[in-house]
Design an enzyme around this catalytic site. Sequence first.
Site, PDB file in Angstrom:
ATOM      1  CB  THR A 140     -46.934   4.326  37.807  1.00 29.23           C
ATOM      2  OG1 THR A 140     -47.788   3.172  37.814  1.00 29.23           O
ATOM      3  CG2 THR A 140     -46.336   4.517  39.195  1.00 29.23           C
ATOM      4  CG  ASP A 142     -50.371   0.258  38.211  1.00 26.74           C
ATOM      5  OD1 ASP A 142     -51.615   0.198  38.162  1.00 26.74           O
ATOM      6  OD2 ASP A 142     -49.630  -0.188  37.324  1.00 26.74           O
ATOM      7  CG  MET A 186     -56.053  -0.831  34.962  1.00 31.08           C
ATOM      8  SD  MET A 186     -55.241   0.466  33.985  1.00 31.08           S
ATOM      9  CE  MET A 186     -55.684  -0.060  32.338  1.00 31.08           C
ATOM     10  NE  ARG A 188     -49.489  -7.443  35.275  1.00 32.14           N
ATOM     11  CZ  ARG A 188     -49.926  -8.405  34.457  1.00 32.14           C
ATOM     12  NH1 ARG A 188     -49.831  -9.665  34.825  1.00 32.14           N
ATOM     13  NH2 ARG A 188     -50.438  -8.110  33.293  1.00 32.14           N
ATOM     14  CD  GLU A 243     -54.940  -5.289  35.956  1.00 35.90           C
ATOM     15  OE1 GLU A 243     -55.373  -5.750  34.891  1.00 35.90           O
ATOM     16  OE2 GLU A 243     -54.067  -4.408  36.006  1.00 35.90           O
ATOM     17  CD  GLN A 297     -58.701   1.721  35.788  1.00 33.10           C
ATOM     18  OE1 GLN A 297     -58.691   1.508  36.977  1.00 33.10           O
ATOM     19  NE2 GLN A 297     -59.080   0.803  34.909  1.00 33.10           N
TER      20      GLN A 297
END
Length: 408
Positions: A140, A142, A186, A188, A243, A297
């Site tokens: 991920t 993230d 990015m 969340r 974001e 990205q």
Amino acid sequence: MKHMLIAQSGGPSAAINATVAGVVERCMTSSKVDRIYGAVNGIKGVISGHYVDLTDVLASPEQLDLLCHTPSAALGSCRLKLNNADESQLKEIVDALIEREIGYFVYIGGNDSMDTVDKLSAYIKKHDIRDLYVMGAPKTIDNDLPETDHCPGFGSAAKYIAATFTEIVRDCEVYDIPAVTIVEIMGRNAGWLTAAAALSRENGGSGPQLIYLCERAFDTEKFIEDVKGCLAKKNAVVVAVSEGVKNPDGSYLSESKGRGVDVFGHAALSGTAKVLEGLVKEKIGCKVRSIELNLMQRCAAHLASANDLSESKMLGMTAADRALEGVSGQMATILRVQDEPYRVKYSTADISKVANYEKKVPDEWINAEGNDVTEEMLNYLRPLVRGDVSFATQNGVPVHLSLYSEGK
């Protein structure tokens, strides 16, 4: 001898295919594995029986290397949340695996994918199903999976962000009029990627003057004061923002009430940078623009981190090793030994400690004002973006490997 099955799920990255290559390479030398299959479109392909045989396709070192440098999910992906209350879906998956004589299954993905591994391995254990072992391999951008120092794909995405901010700042600084550029990244609920914008200062660049992560509550009045303070010192102000920054009441700054939710029940967001652009226009009145990096990205293989690709492949090997040893219900992990010189080791963690948990940026790695990151964050990030990769090109553009044809 049993077969190995590999599948990918969730958002793609520049490194996810290196993990596939790691699994394949391990299985090629194992006397326990007959054929190596890939399920097309993740767990959906497992259920439907849409498999591709990777045994011969990836038999050569050259093909494995090309796969490592191919971005996105070469086996396709999906976003399917398994039903918590109904075991029939799990039974369908297990039956499909047994029917195809699959003994080992490595599922590569993020949090929801690890939830699938957790549910599937628990079902296998509950029903005492023998000779079927399920392992998770993290993926991920993230970087929000717990039990691992960092996640494959994050380092390459962070490198892309650092390089992009270096170039954005160069562009913005040529003009002599006050202007604000707001770049949305990015993330969340975890601000790891946004923090990587600070790396654009590494070689003497000014980088973004302001960095806002989603771990801290966002105060719009404080934001305007921060921007005014920066404009008093220089004309070109660049802002990096997650974001998923949230208002003090916990609602997303960019949440659009009319757009509903995605397949996992997450609120649909409508553009944080655009919201802030409007705020700067209203409160300050200077020239302002917003940029949403969005998909760029995720799969920027031309700026991949060599460390990221190497570690991603090693995690695939680790997951395969454990499955072949008869281990199930775990996820391959990276444990950092030290920052400088950078050293890691590979291990596994119980999947129940990973699924449905999020690893967020430690609060002490965000500065007191909430508009930048600390040196501790930079020490964490620096090794992850290091190392350049060479990749095959033809007619001036990259060459990628295709493992299946869409729609077939």
